[in-house]
Design a protein around this motif. Structure first.
Motif, short mmCIF file in Angstrom:
data_model
loop_
_atom_site.label_atom_id
_atom_site.label_comp_id
_atom_site.label_asym_id
_atom_site.label_seq_id
_atom_site.Cartn_x
_atom_site.Cartn_y
_atom_site.Cartn_z
N ALA A 22 0.93 -1.19 0.02
CA ALA A 22 0.04 0.12 0.05
C ALA A 22 1.03 1.20 -0.03
O ALA A 22 1.96 1.17 0.32
CB ALA A 22 -1.04 0.05 1.27
N VAL A 23 0.34 2.32 -0.33
CA VAL A 23 0.90 3.69 -0.46
C VAL A 23 0.03 4.65 0.23
O VAL A 23 -1.20 4.75 0.16
CB VAL A 23 1.34 4.06 -1.83
N GLU A 24 0.75 5.68 1.23
CA GLU A 24 0.14 6.52 1.84
C GLU A 24 0.85 7.81 1.58
O GLU A 24 1.86 8.06 1.90
CB GLU A 24 0.11 6.26 3.34
N LYS A 25 -0.11 8.96 1.03
CA LYS A 25 0.40 10.29 0.76
C LYS A 25 0.09 11.01 2.20
O LYS A 25 -0.82 11.16 2.84
CB LYS A 25 -0.41 10.97 -0.24
N ILE A 26 1.23 11.74 2.59
CA ILE A 26 1.24 12.39 3.77
C ILE A 26 1.47 13.79 3.36
O ILE A 26 2.44 14.31 2.84
CB ILE A 26 2.26 11.92 4.64
N HIS A 27 0.70 14.83 3.90
CA HIS A 27 0.92 16.32 3.94
C HIS A 27 0.97 16.84 5.17
O HIS A 27 0.13 16.47 6.00
CB HIS A 27 -0.20 16.97 3.02
N ILE A 28 1.84 17.73 5.53
CA ILE A 28 1.94 18.37 6.94
C ILE A 28 2.17 19.63 6.45
O ILE A 28 3.03 20.28 5.82
CB ILE A 28 3.17 17.77 7.88
N GLY A 29 1.66 20.62 7.36
CA GLY A 29 1.40 21.98 7.31
C GLY A 29 2.67 22.73 7.94
O GLY A 29 3.35 23.35 7.34
N HIS A 30 3.12 22.17 9.20
CA HIS A 30 3.89 22.98 9.99
C HIS A 30 4.20 22.02 11.28
O HIS A 30 3.61 21.02 11.58
CB HIS A 30 3.85 24.27 10.36
N CYS A 31 5.47 22.18 11.51
CA CYS A 31 5.80 21.39 13.13
C CYS A 31 6.12 21.87 14.15
O CYS A 31 7.02 21.35 15.12
CB CYS A 31 7.03 20.42 12.58
N ASN A 32 6.14 23.38 14.16
CA ASN A 32 6.67 24.11 15.33
C ASN A 32 5.96 24.61 16.29
O ASN A 32 6.17 25.54 17.27
CB ASN A 32 7.60 25.28 14.61
N SER A 33 4.60 24.31 16.19
CA SER A 33 3.65 24.88 17.34
C SER A 33 3.52 24.09 18.64
O SER A 33 3.14 24.62 19.63
CB SER A 33 2.37 24.87 16.51
N LEU A 34 4.22 22.98 18.60
CA LEU A 34 4.15 22.08 19.79
C LEU A 34 5.55 22.41 20.34
O LEU A 34 6.47 21.82 20.44
CB LEU A 34 4.07 20.49 19.51
N GLY A 35 5.13 23.34 21.49
CA GLY A 35 6.42 23.83 22.21
C GLY A 35 6.11 24.67 23.36
O GLY A 35 4.85 24.95 23.19
N GLY A 36 6.90 25.06 24.23
CA GLY A 36 6.64 26.02 25.40
C GLY A 36 5.45 25.55 26.06
O GLY A 36 5.41 24.48 26.50
N THR A 37 4.43 26.61 26.42
CA THR A 37 3.35 26.42 27.36
C THR A 37 2.49 25.24 26.80
O THR A 37 1.93 24.39 27.41
CB THR A 37 2.78 27.55 27.59
N VAL A 38 2.40 25.24 25.45
CA VAL A 38 1.70 24.44 24.43
C VAL A 38 1.84 22.84 25.03
O VAL A 38 1.20 22.04 25.33
CB VAL A 38 1.43 24.53 23.06
N LEU A 39 3.37 22.55 24.76
CA LEU A 39 3.84 21.34 25.01
C LEU A 39 3.55 20.98 26.56
O LEU A 39 3.19 19.75 26.88
CB LEU A 39 5.31 21.34 24.96
N LYS A 40 3.89 21.82 27.44
CA LYS A 40 3.82 21.45 29.00
C LYS A 40 2.07 21.11 29.19
O LYS A 40 1.94 20.21 30.11
CB LYS A 40 4.16 22.57 29.78
N ALA A 41 1.07 21.73 28.82
CA ALA A 41 -0.10 21.67 28.73
C ALA A 41 -0.52 20.04 28.22
O ALA A 41 -1.20 19.53 28.60
CB ALA A 41 -0.97 22.76 27.98
N GLU A 42 0.03 19.82 27.14
CA GLU A 42 -0.17 18.70 26.63
C GLU A 42 0.13 17.47 27.21
O GLU A 42 -0.44 16.41 27.74
CB GLU A 42 0.70 18.62 25.15
N MET A 43 1.39 17.78 28.00
CA MET A 43 2.35 16.80 29.00
C MET A 43 1.40 16.64 30.04
O MET A 43 1.02 15.41 30.65
CB MET A 43 3.34 17.07 29.15
N TRP A 44 0.83 17.93 30.63
CA TRP A 44 0.04 17.57 32.03
C TRP A 44 -1.25 16.74 31.68
O TRP A 44 -1.67 16.05 32.54
CB TRP A 44 -0.38 19.18 32.44
N GLU A 45 -1.89 17.12 30.61
CA GLU A 45 -3.10 16.36 30.20
C GLU A 45 -2.96 14.93 30.33
O GLU A 45 -3.89 14.23 30.54
CB GLU A 45 -3.64 16.98 28.99
N TYR A 46 -1.88 14.34 29.53
CA TYR A 46 -1.56 12.96 29.38
C TYR A 46 -1.15 12.27 31.07
O TYR A 46 -1.74 11.33 31.49
CB TYR A 46 -0.38 13.14 28.48
#
Length: 294
Positions: free
Chosen positions: A145-169
């Motif tokens: 099988a073949v899967e096409k992957i598109h990604i817009g950006h990778c830099n938004s997961l960091g700082g306070t956003v990252l800490k909030a994501e880790m806290w939730e988990y």
């Protein structure tokens, strides 16, 4: 040494990690859920079913990841770079760089890189970032099988956003559920001669052997994440480094006991496991407290 290549990540997740790095993101941030125990349905996970790190979910949430199936024959549509990638699902029996080549039929994921003449180049991040050139005819023989992957950006997961994501988990994970009674399982359910018999034949698809490997390196990866993200959390960083050393010693001790013909874990080994699990619980409490902002 790229620690990410040593964690026992599923091949699909390894490809996603490579894409994040190529797009200028920080792969470690997307491994913020890595600190767990490979376990499912009251048993340890083996080589072919490592724990779900949530990488794809995080990429969808913070990187606008979009995936879609593509036709296996549409080679002209295969991409690498600029936010667009092609992931190939291949039968390992026809995949020359895999250890199961011409031995066993199982699925494996890798990234298309380029084509030249009758050769197609792939990158297999689970093994290395080197380009492997394979004859086109051989590729299509094993292509599932073949899967096409598109990604817009990778830099938004960091700082306070990252800490909030880790806290939730991690705040919803008690130390008991995090460890899933690993000690009791290893004490009562493991026959070393049965569990490790593949070692003599240099077969490494052994659930306990592979799981301890994943446990070891997931702790180091979480430690590396903290060093880059919150270096002042020195106590937890040092504790995780010590936990890695303890699990590494236990893993070697189990292999030695197998070679010596023992069936059950020795009291010495069980004491070491009990000790490191105590350290795991301590580290987990420090982690949750830190994420809560105490």
């Amino acid at each position: 040494m790229n620690m990410i290549n040593y964690t026992g990540l599923r091949c699909y997740d390894s490809c996603l990690m490579h894409i994040i790095r190529e797009e200028g993101g920080e792969p470690l941030n997307y491994l913020c859920r890595i600190w767990q125990t490979p376990w499912k349905d009251s048993g340890l996970l083996g080589e072919r079913l490592q724990f779900d790190t949530g990488i794809r979910n995080l990429m969808e949430k913070y990187g606008n990841l979009e995936c879609s199936q593509a036709g296996c024959g549409s080679l002209e549509e295969w991409k690498y770079g600029g936010g667009n990638y092609t992931m190939a699902e291949i039968d390992t029996y026809y995949y020359p760089i895999h250890r199961l080549y011409q031995k066993e039929h199982t699925t494996h994921f890798c990234l298309y890189y380029a084509k030249t003449g009758e050769q197609i180049g792939f990158i297999d991040p689970m093994m290395s970032d080197k380009i492997c050139w394979i004859p086109k005819q051989q590729v299509y023989q094993g292509l599932l099988a073949v899967e096409k992957i598109h990604i817009g950006h990778c830099n938004s997961l960091g700082g306070t956003v990252l800490k909030a994501e880790m806290w939730e988990y991690y705040s919803g994970m008690t130390s008991e559920s995090h460890l899933v009674k690993l000690y009791d399982y290893m004490k009562h359910n493991i026959d070393l001669q049965e569990e490790y018999k593949g070692l003599r034949e240099k077969k490494y698809d052994i659930p306990l052997y592979r799981s301890l490997w994943s446990i070891m390196f997931s702790r180091i990866l979480y430690s590396l994440l903290l060093q880059s993200f919150q270096p002042q959390n020195e106590r937890l960083i040092r504790l995780l480094g010590g936990i890695f050393d303890e699990w590494q010693e236990i893993r070697g001790l189990l292999a030695k006991q197998y070679i010596c013909g023992q069936h059950s874990l020795t009291e010495e080994c069980l004491r070491k496991i009990s000790f490191v699990i105590g350290k795991e619980k301590e580290a987990h409490k420090i982690n949750v407290s830190y994420l809560e902002g105490k």
